[in-house]
Design a protein around this motif. Structure first.
Motif: not given
Length: 784
Positions: A699-714, A734-738, A782-784
């Motif tokens: 899956i691909a999810v879109v979220l704020d760029e300041n959120i740390e990946v470690g916090a998500v996985l924890s 990060q780029g086109k489409g986001v 969820l990213r479309n």
């Protein structure tokens, strides 16, 4: 401590030969570091007198001498020495003599028969160089063996003494110990008070009696400072490693060697007013005998007169008041200085003197007056003069407290049976006074044995006199059991193996470091300072291992090593409100290419994630990382390492300013971990292994760029969503489409059930729960 064997034997003539004496001393704790003969072996060399010396008819630089060697007829010897002359007494090697490196034969020298050779000290192997024949005193007996006349059948012993045996820093102390070891009788000269012919005395005040509990001094007037030092004294001084200077100075040095009491002689005419023993004043300086001028500090004990400091107590005298050939009146000083007051002062000033060496270790305070009387006697005999009254100031001297020795404890420690009468005999040989009550000795140590303070000291004395080599080596009888090896505790050797397997090399660096490392590199403005550092750049205790690793890296780079992976396991030290703490750390450094140069892959320099992988492999658990700044690390590439929510160390790239400071061409990465955290492991627990295939969904999810990946996985891990086995990040975009200020995380999700095969509906339910969690906690979509 170097000394002449013959001098020692004049005080205690044991039956042991030189080799046996050396072995006995070493086995008794007085290690003989070196034993060498005074002169090389040679034979058939005698005292000879040149009767006539006439010019050789065929050589300008040769003389034909008639030499009396104690035989019926004089010998004819051709000699080329410039100082050969009629009436001269010198060594003569007879025909057949064996000298170092050559033999003497009858020979013709420019047509003239020569029946021997006149010798210099070089040819006898006494000195390395010589300018002429060795000239002997007028009292030399013609025909006497030169080895006997010059006392060359002697050995020089050099002892390597331990700091506690300062009582053996004199020939008297060594003789006393040899007598105790071998049972041989000692023959010490009785020292009596010198006759007082001068009713004068120098007034002495000891301001610092705690630093100088005993001070004795005496005026001697009308001496002849130009008097020659007796040959016997010069010989003993030289064979003890000291050169002859002048009669008065030689006498003070001789007393130091004989009795172990350092002394000093002042020119009394150069002293102003009374003597005072005090600490140095502010801004006070002193010109020493070695021509150097020192700035005195407040803790420097000095001997002063009315004008200021005249000597650095226990270390070296001052030049302005030193004895010269014109001196007629001297003031002799003999004192006891407390070792703690003298210790370290000479080294701080870059000095090393025989006096400071002894005072630092402890001098016999009971011998202070005897040494003064002995020196007075020698001065009067050699230089003449009249002795004045002794001025003595005595404070509170150290107390030698009685020590008890239990026979049961002695036998228990040494493991061999001992008779009480045997122990009494050994204590008597040592010169210890004692009383007995049952099987307990109460021993009163003499003033020169400050090292006898506890029962174990007496046990050691008994053991060394009995002979360590006489104590049988009995194998211990004990039950062997396996030590506990808890699974929760990882041995540090396994940590070492893990790091070595990862390509690191272990180093060991000093626990003492430069204060600038602590202050600048580690931001520690209050390090633990050493009172007596071994070097100025090793003055504080370390709080991190990084300084030593960086220093080792620089050392290797200077020797063309382009790659360095280093680690150290060691102690660090902290203080908190006056309390000191020690902790173990595991620290590592990575520099250069990630892998050694090879043909199958291009070189790539090590990076943050390479070292992060090493750290995680070391921990054996999944740590978390918290963005934080450290004075030694790059502010954008540093992290605090946490395990189970507790900070256990640091990881990051060396700060650019330190990279420039250490002149490092490439980036350097560092880590440091608490050793206890690394060695503590969770107890392994059984979990069922599914026999069924897992289901994977990406899956691909879109979220704020300041959120740390470690916090998500924890958050996902802590939620314990049913069926979810593992969630891992495999892409970040990060780029086109986001949208701007957003990022896309691509997650691989593994699901399984140990009891059944999952259906699409089961997987959809688990994914839905995951997305709901991410939306609730991180506003992720969820990213479309």
């Amino acid at each position: 401590m170097q000394f002449s064997e013959n001098w020692l034997r004049s005080l205690v003539n044991t039956d042991l030969d030189s080799q046996a004496l050396s072995h006995a001393l070493t086995m008794a704790g007085l290690e003989v570091e070196e034993m060498q003969p005074v002169a090389a072996p040679f034979s058939k060399v005698v005292v000879a007198k040149i009767l006539t010396a006439e010019k050789h008819p065929d050589a300008d630089r040769l003389q034909v001498c008639k030499v009396d060697v104690g035989l019926a007829e004089p010998l004819q010897i051709v000699c080329g020495a410039a100082n050969a002359r009629a009436g001269l007494l010198a060594p003569c090697a007879m025909v057949g003599a064996e000298l170092p490196g050559f033999s003497i034969k009858q020979a013709k020298v420019r047509g003239i028969e020569s029946f021997g050779m006149m010798c210099s000290s070089k040819e006898l192997g006494i000195t390395a160089e010589a300018t002429g024949l060795l000239e002997l005193d007028n009292d030399a007996v013609v025909g006497q063996d030169i080895r006997e006349h010059l006392d060359l059948n002697d050995h020089l012993f050099t002892l390597k003494l331990t700091p506690n045996r300062s009582d053996c820093l004199s020939i008297t102390g060594i003789a006393r110990d040899v007598g105790a070891i071998t049972g041989a009788a000692t023959k010490f000269e009785e020292i009596s008070a010198a006759a007082v012919e001068l009713q004068q005395a120098k007034h002495v005040a000891v301001t610092e009696q705690a630093a100088c509990p005993r001070y004795a001094g005496r005026l001697i007037n009308g001496i002849n400072a130009k008097a020659a030092t007796p040959a016997w004294m010069v010989k003993r001084l030289e064979r003890s490693g000291l050169r002859s200077i002048s009669a008065v100075v030689d006498i003070t040095n001789y007393v130091l060697l004989a009795l172990g009491q350092p002394m000093h002689a002042f020119d009394a005419a150069k002293l102003s007013g009374d003597i005072n023993v005090r600490f140095a004043g502010t801004g006070e300086s002193l010109e020493l005998l070695n021509d150097s001028t020192i700035e005195l500090k407040a803790d420097d004990l000095v001997i002063a007169d009315a004008k200021g400091a005249v000597a650095l107590a226990g270390i070296m005298g001052g030049k302005p008041t030193s004895v010269s050939d014109e001196t007629t009146d001297v003031f002799l000083e003999s004192a006891f200085f407390v070792p703690a007051v003298i210790a370290g002062k000479a080294r701080r000033l870059g000095l090393s003197t025989d006096s400071s060496y002894r005072f630092e270790r402890g001098v016999d305070f009971g011998n202070t007056r005897n040494a003064l009387e002995f020196a007075t006697k020698l001065v009067l005999e050699i230089c003449g003069g009249k002795a004045g009254l002794v001025t003595e100031v005595m404070g509170s001297l150290p107390v030698r407290k009685p020590v008890q020795l239990r026979m049961s404890r002695l036998v228990s420690v040494l493991g061999i049976p001992f008779e009480q009468t045997k122990v009494a005999q050994l204590l008597t040989q040592l010169g210890f006074s004692y009383t007995t009550a049952g099987d307990v000795f109460t021993v009163a140590p003499p003033s020169y044995r400050f090292d006898i303070t506890i029962e174990e000291d007496l046990i050691e004395e008994v053991a060394r006199l009995h002979g360590y080599d006489h104590i049988p080596a009995t194998p211990p009888v004990a039950a062997l059991t396996m030590l506990a090896a808890p699974e929760r505790q990882l041995h540090l050797n396994q940590v070492r193996d893990s790091l070595v397997a990862a390509g690191y090399q272990e180093v060991v660096t000093y626990s003492f470091v430069d204060e600038s490392w602590e202050r600048d590199l580690l931001g520690n403005n209050a390090p633990i300072k050493l009172k007596n550092p071994i070097a100025s750049n090793l003055s504080v205790m370390r709080t991190s291992l990084w300084g030593g690793l960086l220093d080792t890296l620089g050392y290797n780079l200077n020797r063309k090593q382009e790659r360095a992976f280093l680690f150290e396991i060691g102690a660090v030290y902290h203080q908190d409100a006056g309390t000191y703490h020690e902790a173990s750390r595991i620290s590592g450094l990575a520099y250069g290419s990630a892998k050694p140069e090879q043909w199958s892959a291009a070189n790539a320099d090590v990076d943050f994630f390479d070292v992060k992988a090493n750290v995680e492999a070391l921990l054996g658990a999944q740590p978390s990382y918290e963005k934080a700044e450290h004075s030694a690390l790059h502010p954008g590439q540093s992290a605090r390492i946490l395990l189970n929510g507790k900070a256990i160390g640091w990881l990051g790239k060396l700060h650019p300013k330190w990279q420039q400071h250490y002149d490092l061409p490439k980036s350097t990465y560092l880590f440091e971990l608490d050793a206890i955290a690394v060695s503590s492991r969770a107890l392994p627990a059984y979990s069922e292994v599914s026999k069924l295939l897992p289901v994977r969904r990406d899956i691909a999810v879109v979220l704020d760029e300041n959120i740390e990946v470690g916090a998500v996985l924890s958050a996902i891990k802590d939620a314990n969503i049913p069926l979810l086995m593992d969630v891992a990040l495999f892409d970040l975009y990060q780029g086109k489409g986001v949208a701007e200020n957003k990022k896309s995380l691509a997650l691989s999700v593994l699901m399984h059930d140990t009891q059944k095969t999952l259906t699409d509906g089961d997987a959809d339910t688990a994914i839905a729960s995951l997305l709901q969690l991410l939306q609730a906690n991180f506003d992720a979509a969820l990213r479309n």
